[in-house]
Design an enzyme around this catalytic site. Sequence first.
Site, PDB file in Angstrom:
ATOM      1  N   HIS A   1       0.795  -1.229   0.000  1.00  0.00           N
ATOM      2  CA  HIS A   1       0.000   0.000   0.000  1.00  0.00           C
ATOM      3  C   HIS A   1       0.832   1.285   0.000  1.00  0.00           C
ATOM      4  O   HIS A   1       0.523   2.249   0.692  1.00  0.00           O
ATOM      5  CB  HIS A   1      -0.935   0.010   1.199  1.00  0.00           C
ATOM      6  CG  HIS A   1      -2.058  -0.975   1.125  1.00  0.00           C
ATOM      7  ND1 HIS A   1      -2.614  -1.400  -0.063  1.00  0.00           N
ATOM      8  CD2 HIS A   1      -2.750  -1.628   2.112  1.00  0.00           C
ATOM      9  CE1 HIS A   1      -3.588  -2.261   0.188  1.00  0.00           C
ATOM     10  NE2 HIS A   1      -3.688  -2.418   1.484  1.00  0.00           N
TER      11      HIS A   1
ATOM     12  N   HIS B   1      -9.663   2.215   0.871  1.00  0.00           N
ATOM     13  CA  HIS B   1      -9.515   1.077   1.780  1.00  0.00           C
ATOM     14  C   HIS B   1     -10.496   1.184   2.957  1.00  0.00           C
ATOM     15  O   HIS B   1     -10.115   0.988   4.113  1.00  0.00           O
ATOM     16  CB  HIS B   1      -8.067   1.017   2.285  1.00  0.00           C
ATOM     17  CG  HIS B   1      -7.627  -0.330   2.733  1.00  0.00           C
ATOM     18  ND1 HIS B   1      -7.969  -0.867   3.953  1.00  0.00           N
ATOM     19  CD2 HIS B   1      -6.851  -1.265   2.125  1.00  0.00           C
ATOM     20  CE1 HIS B   1      -7.410  -2.068   4.093  1.00  0.00           C
ATOM     21  NE2 HIS B   1      -6.736  -2.333   2.984  1.00  0.00           N
TER      22      HIS B   1
ATOM     23  N   GLU C   1     -11.684  -3.657  -2.440  1.00  0.00           N
ATOM     24  CA  GLU C   1     -10.767  -2.673  -2.999  1.00  0.00           C
ATOM     25  C   GLU C   1     -10.598  -2.867  -4.510  1.00  0.00           C
ATOM     26  O   GLU C   1      -9.876  -3.759  -4.948  1.00  0.00           O
ATOM     27  CB  GLU C   1      -9.405  -2.799  -2.317  1.00  0.00           C
ATOM     28  CG  GLU C   1      -9.460  -2.797  -0.800  1.00  0.00           C
ATOM     29  CD  GLU C   1      -8.255  -3.479  -0.178  1.00  0.00           C
ATOM     30  OE1 GLU C   1      -7.116  -3.164  -0.575  1.00  0.00           O
ATOM     31  OE2 GLU C   1      -8.451  -4.346   0.702  1.00  0.00           O
TER      32      GLU C   1
END
Length: 374
Positions: free
Chosen positions: A127, A201, A338
């Site tokens: 991420h 997220h 996601e």
Amino acid sequence: MGRITIILLAAIMLSCNSDDGNKIIQENFGVAPDGSPVFLYTMKNSNGMTVKLTNYGATLVSIVTPDKDGNFADIIAGFDSLSGYVNDNSFIGVTVGRYANRIGKGKFKIDDREYQLTINDGNNHLHGGVKGFHKLVWDSEIVTDDTSSYVVMKLHSPDGYEGYPGNVDVKVKFSLNDNNDLLIEYAGTTDKPTILNLTNHAYYNLSGNFENTILDHILTINADNFTPIDSELIPTGEIAPVENTPMDFRKPTAVGAHINEDYIQLKYGKGYDHNWALNEYDGNVRKAVTLSDPKSGRVLEIFTDQPGMQFYSGNFLNATITGKGGIKYNYRTALCLEPQFFPDSPNKDNFASPLLKPGDIYRQKTVYHFGIMK
């Protein structure tokens, strides 16, 4: 003039009404560790649905929707104050980038040159790194055009940040309409070949009560295939059929129906933490996911132009995170959906490429529709 009066006047001055009756209000939300001011934006439509977001991490803070009886509740995890987001390491509600999901060993090549990214998830990159887009203060503003008002957030990421090549400029637009659609649109450019893969997220619990697990939620994913992972949650490169496996959500299935089965992929993920290869990928928006909670009657439908959907069933929540109202987010009390490029795509030639070149524009469009079961 008193401080409370000044704050109220500021909120009034910074509120905008669109022609369809929707309203956006900007308020102070605190000061980031680097001294930057942080704002909280509240979007409300004519149905009473409310979405709050902050420019710290371009983060969704709350989504308040009605149940089948007309009772409103917040259906995403989050925090009551900025400090919660500053200290959070679980990416709650944030925009993640430069690269959403995992890159094996944090390495990838462009034109035979290897780049090494920050390692922040075992041996891998996750991420965007330790201080990815989720830990930065974005420039933000309320924009009103002829038909609507929305919030735009912008960020400049310099060449070499967290190991990524190229100066990158990204923009995220958040809008809410009277159809109870939350639209998130992303755009990005670069001055050097790089990779870019953005997503939101948010952690959902459609019951509105985070003391409940999400195991009774009913999930449908429009995907005939998924990408199997190894023990470090990195895709093997295979695109495998979901048929006759616990990964098959082509028909409405309870999240908990097969989550504890003796299946190596579930053992690796400690539940679901996988990417599904969405059907009909051609760069256009199509329906990808339906999630519902039979008890509350709430439904979330996700429409996206992305090739993949990461479904995470909250397997690492363990009551160490204290959220809104003092609630502790416990094991499988929230889930993430996601839309994105596949994990480790830069290292898999058979996956859709996240490569962004100078002159190209990265775009993503995802619609989150909030409704009631029929």
